[in-house]
Design an enzyme around this catalytic site. Sequence first.
Site, short mmCIF file in Angstrom:
data_model
loop_
_atom_site.label_atom_id
_atom_site.label_comp_id
_atom_site.label_asym_id
_atom_site.label_seq_id
_atom_site.Cartn_x
_atom_site.Cartn_y
_atom_site.Cartn_z
N MET A 1 0.05 0.91 5.57
CA MET A 1 -0.91 1.19 6.50
C MET A 1 -1.96 -0.17 6.79
SD MET A 1 -1.72 5.17 6.52
CE MET A 1 -2.42 5.40 4.71
N ASP B 1 -4.24 -5.33 5.78
CA ASP B 1 -4.75 -6.01 4.75
C ASP B 1 -3.71 -6.99 4.41
OD1 ASP B 1 -6.46 -6.89 2.64
OD2 ASP B 1 -5.74 -5.16 1.46
N SER C 1 0.92 -1.30 -0.02
CA SER C 1 -0.03 0.03 -0.06
C SER C 1 0.80 1.19 0.01
CB SER C 1 -0.73 0.09 1.34
OG SER C 1 -1.80 0.92 1.08
N THR C 2 0.84 2.20 0.98
CA THR C 2 1.53 3.17 1.06
C THR C 2 3.51 3.10 1.02
OG1 THR C 2 -0.02 4.26 2.50
CG2 THR C 2 2.09 5.46 2.50
N HIS D 1 -2.65 -1.02 -3.38
CA HIS D 1 -3.96 -0.18 -3.02
C HIS D 1 -3.90 1.07 -3.85
CE1 HIS D 1 -4.34 -1.95 1.10
NE2 HIS D 1 -4.66 -2.92 0.15
#
Length: 356
Positions: free
Chosen positions: A292, A295, A172-173, A199
């Site tokens: 973050m 998931d 993600s991030t 993401h």
Amino acid sequence: MIRVLVVDDSAFMRKMITKFLTSNHQIAVVGTARNGEEALQKITELRPDVVTLDIEMPVMNGKETLEKIMADDPLPVIIVSSQTRKGADITIECLELGAFDFIAKPSGSVSIDLYKVKQELIEKVLAAGQSKNKEQTHPAPKPLSQFQSSFKNNRSTIPAGTVKQLICIGTSTGGPRALQKVLPKLPKNLKAPVFVVQHMPPGFTASLANRLNHLSEVTVKEAENGERAREGWVYIAPGGKNMAIRPEQGELVITLDDRDTTSLHKPSVDYLFQSLTSVKGFEKVAVIMTGMGSDGTEGVKGLIKNGGGRVIVESAESSVVFGMPKAVLNTGLADEVKHVDEIAASIMTYMKKERA
């Protein structure tokens, strides 16, 4: 208190972003700027912790400004991007340059419906502010042995030499930069397909895939519904769609849908990984990198319960945000914790072991 500088050429957007951010008691907007040149002056004067940065601005645009920030005095920058093809391409370039993350304006450069991303904006600014003190928030990691679980030791195995393989990656991030450090190191003759969940909202993953394909020996593309996976190809889940894999006559077929998931992400790492539990006859190498939240954790648990696999997580040292890797590490199911620069080599080690 996280001190933020808001940079946008639209007075309306500056006002709305400031209003949204200051609704959170942990955030203070210490100033605003109309263009990149003014932003650089304000950074020197105000010393913010985080900058929100528009891309399309006069005098000095967002990409030029970001390059200056990263070269002179790096600090977390959140890009505020339009969803046009040009905006998506520049956003991916900004993430490669070192931007912390980005927010997509819902309806153009001046979005009166910016409230739709209010909570996402707040969460990303909070995470960016916390990342500024990363060394303090991530103490030296414990030995991997302290995280081992009996659950891990109950994995089923497939006889070496008869197994097909696949690789699945969730991030993600910070993911675009992390993927740029992993995928280009995979060899062109990789004997496994690679499935990636990053993401992202709709409109950005095609640009990400195109950029990574240009940098890599393996073929990288945005996944399409119904296509059959090929060895040495990397399939990135489209933004706003979930990706699942189903077996069909010895092949792996990609399916896409837009249903909501328990992880609240779309695409969802858990959703991809859980679909792989029904894929038999394949050794799976699962990789969880910077991001973050958690998931991917439930998906990893499902993989290990249903047929086994190998699990690599990115280290706190190289993660932009250590949330997703840490959540998996805390389950005791990780085989290795690796700096992002070492992840491709670890993947290839498992490829060689299982085919020995």
